[in-house]
Write a protein that holds these residues in place. Sequence first.
Motif, PDB file in Angstrom:
ATOM      1  N   ARG A  33       0.813  -1.076  -0.129  1.00  0.00           N
ATOM      2  CA  ARG A  33      -0.001  -0.155   0.106  1.00  0.00           C
ATOM      3  C   ARG A  33       0.766   1.146   0.019  1.00  0.00           C
ATOM      4  NH1 ARG A  33      -5.353  -0.452   1.300  1.00  0.00           N
ATOM      5  NH2 ARG A  33      -5.970  -2.648   1.784  1.00  0.00           N
ATOM      6  N   SER A  34       0.592   2.337  -0.785  1.00  0.00           N
ATOM      7  CA  SER A  34       1.101   3.493  -0.728  1.00  0.00           C
ATOM      8  C   SER A  34       0.231   4.459  -0.097  1.00  0.00           C
ATOM      9  CB  SER A  34       1.205   4.266  -1.943  1.00  0.00           C
ATOM     10  OG  SER A  34       1.634   5.351  -2.270  1.00  0.00           O
ATOM     11  N   TYR A  35       0.542   5.017   1.199  1.00  0.00           N
ATOM     12  CA  TYR A  35      -0.243   5.938   1.901  1.00  0.00           C
ATOM     13  C   TYR A  35      -0.424   7.154   0.771  1.00  0.00           C
ATOM     14  CZ  TYR A  35      -2.003   9.031   5.381  1.00  0.00           C
ATOM     15  OH  TYR A  35      -2.685   9.914   6.260  1.00  0.00           O
ATOM     16  N   ASP A  46       0.633   9.179 -10.304  1.00  0.00           N
ATOM     17  CA  ASP A  46       0.399   7.886 -10.430  1.00  0.00           C
ATOM     18  C   ASP A  46       0.921   7.377 -11.637  1.00  0.00           C
ATOM     19  OD1 ASP A  46      -0.638   5.147 -10.260  1.00  0.00           O
ATOM     20  OD2 ASP A  46      -2.883   5.993 -10.517  1.00  0.00           O
ATOM     21  N   SER A  47       1.750   6.414 -11.677  1.00  0.00           N
ATOM     22  CA  SER A  47       2.610   5.712 -12.844  1.00  0.00           C
ATOM     23  C   SER A  47       1.803   4.556 -13.685  1.00  0.00           C
ATOM     24  CB  SER A  47       3.883   5.388 -12.505  1.00  0.00           C
ATOM     25  OG  SER A  47       3.911   4.459 -11.695  1.00  0.00           O
ATOM     26  N   TYR A  48       0.755   4.250 -12.873  1.00  0.00           N
ATOM     27  CA  TYR A  48      -0.164   3.091 -13.440  1.00  0.00           C
ATOM     28  C   TYR A  48      -1.304   3.524 -14.445  1.00  0.00           C
ATOM     29  CZ  TYR A  48       2.603   0.514 -10.232  1.00  0.00           C
ATOM     30  OH  TYR A  48       3.831  -0.018  -9.743  1.00  0.00           O
ATOM     31  N   THR A  49      -1.740   2.750 -15.334  1.00  0.00           N
ATOM     32  CA  THR A  49      -3.019   2.931 -16.281  1.00  0.00           C
ATOM     33  C   THR A  49      -4.132   2.883 -15.369  1.00  0.00           C
ATOM     34  OG1 THR A  49      -3.098   0.714 -16.762  1.00  0.00           O
ATOM     35  CG2 THR A  49      -1.679   1.839 -18.118  1.00  0.00           C
ATOM     36  N   ALA A  50      -5.295   3.580 -15.971  1.00  0.00           N
ATOM     37  CA  ALA A  50      -6.731   3.478 -15.605  1.00  0.00           C
ATOM     38  C   ALA A  50      -7.293   2.256 -15.211  1.00  0.00           C
ATOM     39  CB  ALA A  50      -7.455   4.530 -16.443  1.00  0.00           C
ATOM     40  N   ASP A  51      -6.773   1.069 -16.228  1.00  0.00           N
ATOM     41  CA  ASP A  51      -7.471   0.049 -16.197  1.00  0.00           C
ATOM     42  C   ASP A  51      -6.898  -0.809 -14.738  1.00  0.00           C
ATOM     43  OD1 ASP A  51      -8.750  -0.018 -18.369  1.00  0.00           O
ATOM     44  OD2 ASP A  51      -7.229  -0.698 -19.714  1.00  0.00           O
ATOM     45  N   TYR A  52      -5.394  -0.511 -14.752  1.00  0.00           N
ATOM     46  CA  TYR A  52      -4.775  -1.117 -13.479  1.00  0.00           C
ATOM     47  C   TYR A  52      -5.498  -0.577 -12.266  1.00  0.00           C
ATOM     48  CZ  TYR A  52      -1.320  -2.208 -10.139  1.00  0.00           C
ATOM     49  OH  TYR A  52      -0.622  -2.869  -8.850  1.00  0.00           O
ATOM     50  N   ARG A  53      -5.915   0.772 -12.171  1.00  0.00           N
ATOM     51  CA  ARG A  53      -6.558   1.380 -11.014  1.00  0.00           C
ATOM     52  C   ARG A  53      -7.677   1.020 -10.758  1.00  0.00           C
ATOM     53  NH1 ARG A  53      -3.037   1.626  -7.593  1.00  0.00           N
ATOM     54  NH2 ARG A  53      -1.195   2.575  -8.374  1.00  0.00           N
ATOM     55  N   ARG A  54      -8.637   0.710 -11.984  1.00  0.00           N
ATOM     56  CA  ARG A  54      -9.924   0.192 -11.936  1.00  0.00           C
ATOM     57  C   ARG A  54     -10.111  -1.361 -11.099  1.00  0.00           C
ATOM     58  NH1 ARG A  54     -11.263   3.257 -16.375  1.00  0.00           N
ATOM     59  NH2 ARG A  54     -10.467   1.776 -17.998  1.00  0.00           N
ATOM     60  N   GLU A  61      -0.101  -1.239  -5.042  1.00  0.00           N
ATOM     61  CA  GLU A  61       0.818  -1.218  -6.058  1.00  0.00           C
ATOM     62  C   GLU A  61       1.989  -2.548  -5.847  1.00  0.00           C
ATOM     63  OE1 GLU A  61       3.470   2.045  -5.145  1.00  0.00           O
ATOM     64  OE2 GLU A  61       2.009   3.683  -5.919  1.00  0.00           O
ATOM     65  N   PRO A  62       2.321  -3.033  -7.141  1.00  0.00           N
ATOM     66  CA  PRO A  62       3.354  -4.286  -6.837  1.00  0.00           C
ATOM     67  C   PRO A  62       4.460  -3.847  -5.861  1.00  0.00           C
ATOM     68  CG  PRO A  62       2.782  -3.710  -9.056  1.00  0.00           C
ATOM     69  CD  PRO A  62       2.546  -2.550  -8.326  1.00  0.00           C
ATOM     70  N   ASP A  63       4.981  -4.751  -5.204  1.00  0.00           N
ATOM     71  CA  ASP A  63       5.868  -4.555  -3.939  1.00  0.00           C
ATOM     72  C   ASP A  63       6.995  -5.608  -4.253  1.00  0.00           C
ATOM     73  OD1 ASP A  63       7.450  -3.972  -1.914  1.00  0.00           O
ATOM     74  OD2 ASP A  63       5.910  -4.092  -0.514  1.00  0.00           O
ATOM     75  N   ASP A  64       8.083  -5.704  -4.511  1.00  0.00           N
ATOM     76  CA  ASP A  64       9.293  -6.558  -4.750  1.00  0.00           C
ATOM     77  C   ASP A  64       9.512  -7.164  -3.333  1.00  0.00           C
ATOM     78  OD1 ASP A  64       9.243  -6.228  -7.402  1.00  0.00           O
ATOM     79  OD2 ASP A  64      10.869  -4.643  -7.393  1.00  0.00           O
ATOM     80  N   LYS A  65       9.447  -6.317  -2.147  1.00  0.00           N
ATOM     81  CA  LYS A  65       9.803  -6.722  -0.987  1.00  0.00           C
ATOM     82  C   LYS A  65       8.844  -8.015  -0.369  1.00  0.00           C
ATOM     83  CE  LYS A  65      11.318  -2.240   0.186  1.00  0.00           C
ATOM     84  NZ  LYS A  65      10.753  -1.189   0.823  1.00  0.00           N
ATOM     85  N   ARG A  66       7.406  -7.768  -0.851  1.00  0.00           N
ATOM     86  CA  ARG A  66       6.573  -8.643  -0.445  1.00  0.00           C
ATOM     87  C   ARG A  66       6.028  -9.546  -1.435  1.00  0.00           C
ATOM     88  NH1 ARG A  66       2.089  -5.126   2.785  1.00  0.00           N
ATOM     89  NH2 ARG A  66       3.575  -3.748   3.672  1.00  0.00           N
ATOM     90  N   GLY A  67       6.886  -9.747  -2.473  1.00  0.00           N
ATOM     91  CA  GLY A  67       6.943 -10.782  -3.778  1.00  0.00           C
ATOM     92  C   GLY A  67       6.551 -12.097  -3.375  1.00  0.00           C
TER      93      GLY A  67
END
Length: 113
Positions: A33-35, A46-54, A61-67
């Motif tokens: 989560r991004s606060y 926001d660097s993600y597309t509208a489809d991703y947000r919908r 957001e994708p998180d490599d630490k919690r992958g």
Amino acid sequence: FGLMNGSVSNAGHVGGFIGGVLVGYLFGPGYGRSYGMMRKFSLESDSYTADYRRVMGFGIEPDDKRGQVFPLWYLWGAILMAMVSRPELRAIPGCILKGFLEPGKLSGIRMSV
């Protein structure tokens, strides 16, 4: 569906659900989560597309630490090793293909499409 039809196994559905959760946790992607993005009037871009947000919603957001705990190819390798080591499992890919190409043939129920 198993409550209405006696030939459907409820234990199979529960086992499939538990197996899906386990595979999703061990081999699936991680999200964080991004606060800043969850706030209504955030200045964070926001660097993600509208489809991703919908689909994912704001602040996810994708998180490599919690992958994933294990790479996905470990799962495919384990499935392949099981199929090679146990002859009775070698027919599974052919049965899956036959089920897609000729629905109902494996169960004896013909479906008209």
